[in-house]
Motif scaffolding. Structure first.
Motif, mmCIF file in Angstrom:
data_model
loop_
_atom_site.group_PDB
_atom_site.id
_atom_site.type_symbol
_atom_site.label_atom_id
_atom_site.label_comp_id
_atom_site.label_asym_id
_atom_site.label_seq_id
_atom_site.Cartn_x
_atom_site.Cartn_y
_atom_site.Cartn_z
ATOM 1 N N ARG A 32 39.097 25.930 40.425
ATOM 2 C CA ARG A 32 40.125 27.174 39.991
ATOM 3 C C ARG A 32 39.534 28.401 40.233
ATOM 4 O O ARG A 32 38.129 28.700 40.383
ATOM 5 N N ILE A 33 40.102 29.396 40.865
ATOM 6 C CA ILE A 33 39.774 30.769 40.983
ATOM 7 C C ILE A 33 39.313 31.575 39.639
ATOM 8 O O ILE A 33 40.165 31.496 38.844
ATOM 9 N N LYS A 34 38.222 32.093 39.591
ATOM 10 C CA LYS A 34 37.754 32.844 38.241
ATOM 11 C C LYS A 34 38.732 34.091 38.471
ATOM 12 O O LYS A 34 38.597 34.763 39.353
ATOM 13 N N THR A 35 39.263 34.300 37.142
ATOM 14 C CA THR A 35 40.160 35.405 37.030
ATOM 15 C C THR A 35 39.385 36.729 37.441
ATOM 16 O O THR A 35 38.408 36.926 37.110
ATOM 17 N N GLY A 36 40.128 37.473 38.157
ATOM 18 C CA GLY A 36 39.481 38.975 38.652
ATOM 19 C C GLY A 36 38.504 38.869 39.888
ATOM 20 O O GLY A 36 38.137 39.914 40.074
ATOM 21 N N THR A 37 38.179 37.945 40.471
ATOM 22 C CA THR A 37 37.337 37.655 41.386
ATOM 23 C C THR A 37 37.995 37.508 42.840
ATOM 24 O O THR A 37 36.897 37.479 43.694
ATOM 25 N N LEU A 38 39.292 37.397 43.242
ATOM 26 C CA LEU A 38 39.775 37.282 44.298
ATOM 27 C C LEU A 38 39.763 38.712 45.061
ATOM 28 O O LEU A 38 40.364 39.611 44.478
ATOM 29 N N SER A 39 39.424 38.840 46.106
ATOM 30 C CA SER A 39 39.429 40.118 46.832
ATOM 31 C C SER A 39 39.099 39.795 48.225
ATOM 32 O O SER A 39 38.779 38.799 48.884
ATOM 33 N N THR A 40 39.262 40.668 49.292
ATOM 34 C CA THR A 40 38.843 40.654 50.643
ATOM 35 C C THR A 40 37.748 40.129 51.127
ATOM 36 O O THR A 40 37.375 39.722 52.186
ATOM 37 N N GLU A 41 36.553 40.352 50.085
ATOM 38 C CA GLU A 41 35.225 40.082 50.202
ATOM 39 C C GLU A 41 34.728 38.939 49.900
ATOM 40 O O GLU A 41 33.801 38.426 50.202
ATOM 41 N N GLY A 42 35.399 38.260 49.031
ATOM 42 C CA GLY A 42 35.223 36.869 48.455
ATOM 43 C C GLY A 42 35.832 36.520 47.290
ATOM 44 O O GLY A 42 36.731 37.084 47.015
ATOM 45 N N VAL A 43 35.605 35.221 46.893
ATOM 46 C CA VAL A 43 36.237 34.713 45.586
ATOM 47 C C VAL A 43 35.110 33.872 44.813
ATOM 48 O O VAL A 43 34.093 33.472 45.443
ATOM 49 N N SER A 44 35.393 33.908 43.577
ATOM 50 C CA SER A 44 34.392 32.918 42.802
ATOM 51 C C SER A 44 35.279 31.673 42.350
ATOM 52 O O SER A 44 36.554 31.862 41.817
ATOM 53 N N ILE A 45 34.940 30.465 42.669
ATOM 54 C CA ILE A 45 35.430 29.350 42.397
ATOM 55 C C ILE A 45 34.882 28.485 41.062
ATOM 56 O O ILE A 45 33.600 28.345 41.299
ATOM 57 N N ILE A 46 35.709 28.106 40.193
ATOM 58 C CA ILE A 46 34.988 27.211 39.098
ATOM 59 C C ILE A 46 35.313 25.918 39.310
ATOM 60 O O ILE A 46 36.673 25.643 39.527
#
Length: 58
Positions: A34-48
């Motif tokens: 899942r995508i870590k809440t608040g981390t989705l941006s045009t520069e990247g994403v944190s996936i858990i």
């Protein structure tokens, strides 16, 4: 870059990834991502990745 967290430990690991042509790989029972809440941006994403199976995957 990918942030990897293991639910069995408190460690965090960062991995550089390359794109793949495959849409679905390694369908593993007991493992979700899942995508870590608040981390989705045009520069990247944190996936858990949450591993509730009895296996450890790399």
């Amino acid at each position: 870059m990918l942030e990897v967290q293991n639910s069995n430990t408190s460690s965090t690991k960062y991995i550089n990834l390359e794109l793949t042509k495959y849409e679905t790989i390694n369908n593993l029972e007991g493992v979700t991502m899942r995508i870590k809440t608040g981390t989705l941006s045009t520069e990247g994403v944190s996936i858990i990745f949450d591993n509730k199976s009895d296996n450890e995957f790399t």
